[in-house]
Design a protein around this motif. Structure first.
Motif, PDB file in Angstrom:
ATOM      1  N   GLN A  83       1.494  -5.054  -3.225  1.00 26.19           N
ATOM      2  CA  GLN A  83       0.093  -5.276  -3.571  1.00 26.19           C
ATOM      3  C   GLN A  83      -0.117  -5.261  -5.081  1.00 26.19           C
ATOM      4  O   GLN A  83      -0.967  -5.974  -5.601  1.00 26.19           O
ATOM      5  CB  GLN A  83      -0.794  -4.205  -2.930  1.00 26.19           C
ATOM      6  CG  GLN A  83      -0.889  -4.295  -1.423  1.00 26.19           C
ATOM      7  CD  GLN A  83      -1.873  -3.289  -0.861  1.00 26.19           C
ATOM      8  OE1 GLN A  83      -2.347  -2.389  -1.580  1.00 26.19           O
ATOM      9  NE2 GLN A  83      -2.193  -3.419   0.400  1.00 26.19           N
ATOM     10  N   THR A  84       0.674  -4.450  -5.767  1.00 25.04           N
ATOM     11  CA  THR A  84       0.534  -4.309  -7.220  1.00 25.04           C
ATOM     12  C   THR A  84       1.160  -5.476  -7.973  1.00 25.04           C
ATOM     13  O   THR A  84       0.611  -5.954  -8.980  1.00 25.04           O
ATOM     14  CB  THR A  84       1.183  -2.990  -7.683  1.00 25.04           C
ATOM     15  OG1 THR A  84       0.547  -1.898  -7.009  1.00 25.04           O
ATOM     16  CG2 THR A  84       1.043  -2.803  -9.185  1.00 25.04           C
ATOM     17  N   ASP A 128       0.846  -1.199   0.000  1.00 29.14           N
ATOM     18  CA  ASP A 128       0.000   0.000   0.000  1.00 29.14           C
ATOM     19  C   ASP A 128       0.879   1.244   0.000  1.00 29.14           C
ATOM     20  O   ASP A 128       0.709   2.156   0.813  1.00 29.14           O
ATOM     21  CB  ASP A 128      -0.970   0.022   1.187  1.00 29.14           C
ATOM     22  CG  ASP A 128      -1.951   1.204   1.096  1.00 29.14           C
ATOM     23  OD1 ASP A 128      -2.186   1.696  -0.021  1.00 29.14           O
ATOM     24  OD2 ASP A 128      -2.450   1.642   2.154  1.00 29.14           O
ATOM     25  N   GLU A 135      -4.295 -11.799  -2.217  1.00 23.43           N
ATOM     26  CA  GLU A 135      -4.353 -11.071  -0.945  1.00 23.43           C
ATOM     27  C   GLU A 135      -3.600  -9.746  -1.055  1.00 23.43           C
ATOM     28  O   GLU A 135      -2.659  -9.612  -1.832  1.00 23.43           O
ATOM     29  CB  GLU A 135      -3.751 -11.909   0.192  1.00 23.43           C
ATOM     30  CG  GLU A 135      -4.488 -13.195   0.477  1.00 23.43           C
ATOM     31  CD  GLU A 135      -5.820 -12.978   1.191  1.00 23.43           C
ATOM     32  OE1 GLU A 135      -6.236 -11.817   1.365  1.00 23.43           O
ATOM     33  OE2 GLU A 135      -6.450 -13.978   1.571  1.00 23.43           O
ATOM     34  N   LYS A 136      -4.018  -8.765  -0.241  1.00 22.66           N
ATOM     35  CA  LYS A 136      -3.415  -7.439  -0.296  1.00 22.66           C
ATOM     36  C   LYS A 136      -2.670  -7.050   0.978  1.00 22.66           C
ATOM     37  O   LYS A 136      -1.708  -6.282   0.923  1.00 22.66           O
ATOM     38  CB  LYS A 136      -4.508  -6.384  -0.570  1.00 22.66           C
ATOM     39  CG  LYS A 136      -5.214  -6.531  -1.907  1.00 22.66           C
ATOM     40  CD  LYS A 136      -4.278  -6.267  -3.058  1.00 22.66           C
ATOM     41  CE  LYS A 136      -5.010  -6.296  -4.396  1.00 22.66           C
ATOM     42  NZ  LYS A 136      -4.093  -6.070  -5.529  1.00 22.66           N
TER      43      LYS A 136
END
Length: 213
Positions: A131-132, A108, A141-142
């Motif tokens: 995350q990307t 993030d 999952e993030k």
């Protein structure tokens, strides 16, 4: 690079909680005086890759928010905790955040950068957001906690997340939590780089069958 990708796409909270904890074992240095900013940044600018994270004092009242309190930048051997509630977001820090030669790995990243820009504007460079990139390995999952669980098989503790990051003195548990959050990003990134990505089937135009005469 390993020969197979065995990462699952998702993991439950219950499965994550059963995993062994992962903790940063290197040196933790707190930067809360202006005189210590330049030496810390000089060391970090010599690194090819660092872990990146921020912490903000939690608010338990509607409409009340705080500026980012802590900036964490970590190598495998050392983590610097910049106490931004006590020191400025000075030029050496900005040069590091803008450098494309030093990769900054986080989760993030956009949210953390927004928080930092509330203090002072800068043009970020050299950031990688887990995350990307994680979907390229089939991971959906993030959260950092679940990314660590899937990629490393280790659990990142979130016990100190809602503690007071503007306290007069950061406790040992707060320091370890903050350092681990930044450092573990580099561990996850390294493991991903040594694991094959998911091969995605390319879209093919179906051949038109020839009509029989």
């Amino acid at each position: 690079m390993t020969t197979v990708n065995t990462f699952v796409d998702k993991i439950s909270n219950e499965q994550t909680a059963l995993l062994p904890a992962v903790e940063f074992r290197g040196e933790i240095r707190i930067v809360e005086h202006e005189r210590d900013i330049a030496p810390a940044c000089k060391y970090l600018m010599q690194q090819p890759l660092v872990g990146f994270d921020t912490e903000t004092r939690p608010s338990f009242r509607p409409g009340v928010t705080y500026r980012v309190s802590l900036l964490q930048l970590a190598t495998p051997e050392r983590c610097y905790l910049f106490r931004l509630n006590r020191i400025p977001l000075a030029k050496p820090i900005l040069q590091l955040l803008e450098s494309r030669q030093v990769l900054k790995i986080g989760a993030d990243v956009a949210g953390d950068l927004r928080s930092l820009r509330q203090i002072r504007h800068f043009r970020d460079g050299g950031f990688v957001d887990l995350q990307t990139i994680a979907p390229a390995w089939g991971i959906e999952e993030k959260s950092l906690r679940k990314l660590s669980a899937i990629v490393l098989g280790k659990r990142v503790s979130k016990a100190q997340r809602l503690s007071n990051w503007e306290a007069t003195t950061l406790t040992d548990k707060q320091q370890l939590y903050a350092a681990t959050d930044a450092w573990v990003c580099t561990r996850i990134y390294d493991r991903l780089q040594h694991t094959p990505k998911i091969k995605r089937a390319s879209a093919r135009t179906p051949k038109t069958s020839e009509k029989q005469a």
